[in-house]
Design a protein around this motif. Sequence first.
Motif: not given
Length: 548
Positions: A105-118
């Motif tokens: 998975y690419f986070l984009g030019y800027a981005g934020s996701v959660l992995v198990n809440g992190i």
Amino acid sequence: MKIAIEGCCHGALDTIYSSIADLEAKNNFRVDLLLICGDFQAIRNERDLQCMAVPEKYKRLGGFYKYYIGEKTAPILTLIIGGNHEASNYFWELFHGGWVAPNIYFLGYAGSVLVNGIRIAGASGIFKGYNFNKGYFERQPYSKDDLRSIYHIRESAIRQLSLLPPSSPSSSTTILLSHDWPLNITSYASPSNLNQLLRKKPYFKQEVSEGRLGSPPLMGLFQVLRPRWWFSAHLHVGFDVRVWWEDAPAGDDQAEMGQARSNKAEEKVANPDEIVIDDDEIESVPAQASTLTSVLTLNSQISSSTPAPVPVATPSPPALYPKSNPDEIILDDLDGDVAFDVAVPTPPLLPASESVYPPSESGWYTQFVALDKCLPQRKFLEVIDVDTPEFPSTPSSSTLAQPIPPPSSSSPTSSPETATSSASHPILTFDPYWLAITRAFHSNISFTHKQKPFPDEATAREMVSKELAWVKENIEGEGKLRVQDVQQFARTAPGPEIIPDGGVGGEGSRGGGRGGGERWVQPPAYSNPQTEAFCRMLMVPNFVNQGA
């Protein structure tokens, strides 16, 4: 949760996954997540090579296409950001983020996701002052200049990332990925740690002494977000330092505290067969500003400000500097070793102003780690333990401070059956705050040379707060929706051309390629269903793929 982090990928996915498999076997643990800090090179076919900024003779397919067409499957959930040597046309399709291949998975030019809440946030690209305040104006077919400018980080990306919640001992762990280093991060290092860096990279000496090494906007983010971990790549060397977000205890020296772990392993002398494809992207800029706002105005100050240099002893004898390798690709790269110590005085500390050091929070620090490119006997891989409520992790000494040995030929990486993630797979979800920031700033992102005006910080935070309420009300799980429930991988471009004798077109050098001339022309723009789905979820126009 065990997380592996890798520096510059340069298309060496098989080697990276193989190295992780070796570590798992030797240390009896399982890696749950892999993070890659740029120069990923998601090249699907020969035409993608024409959208990557490297010299013609070094345009090689690499191994990513095998994961793209389904010949191989990534054995670990992998999150990536972009660097300055990418198939920019593919990443543009996924401007907001998306799957470049199954399980990658690419986070984009800027981005934020959660992995198990992190929270895992990322800033793709590198800093160039003359493009920082512009919009995303590049369009296919890319000109020679566009091939470089498209990976220059923009002010809009920094402003959006700065609105994420800052980390603290009472908040969730945040990991931030960047390709560039934050400006002057070396000023936090102890003299011995800095000496070690300059032994490996003596050409950094002037930038370090003048406080010019790294990206000014990223140091602004570093000071504002204060993530628990920050990982970078780009400069092709291992380096780490611990930055405390409180006044140092009595009798302790901040610089000496900066050495988080001992990096005793030395790099080998440059490999005469290695391809060095770093870039000319170390911008001459003033020393860092103390607030994000002042960092964002650095572009207008570059020509009028001169940083005060820190005296650094001249090494002796000069003849010991390594000679350049005629077989390397050197785009103003600073790659090299020396066999002597460089005497460096204690570097100046950043002023302990309120903007740099927030109110004292016991024991809170950011661990900065820079990683090398994927080569034998280089520190290109790090493994850390992160505890999460949903996925408890057993403490272990899994942090790797030594260079990674060459992977064994028997390491399994080529089939899905050799997955190395644990029985309980990590869960990738959207970050409600990032969804809110995306909605709030969507109309401010410019796709021309001229960047639209941004709201002031107070107004921007009010906008994000309003959109966060919308996200929680309108998106399942109050915005913590599984990514795979919205975005599913889809191939938009074909794979590489198959040569009748069973080979693959484009393997090896550009000049040795076989087949029709169309393979060496930039491809058309594709509209990616994942970007379309993301925009539908947020109910915003799809500006990215409108011309596809």
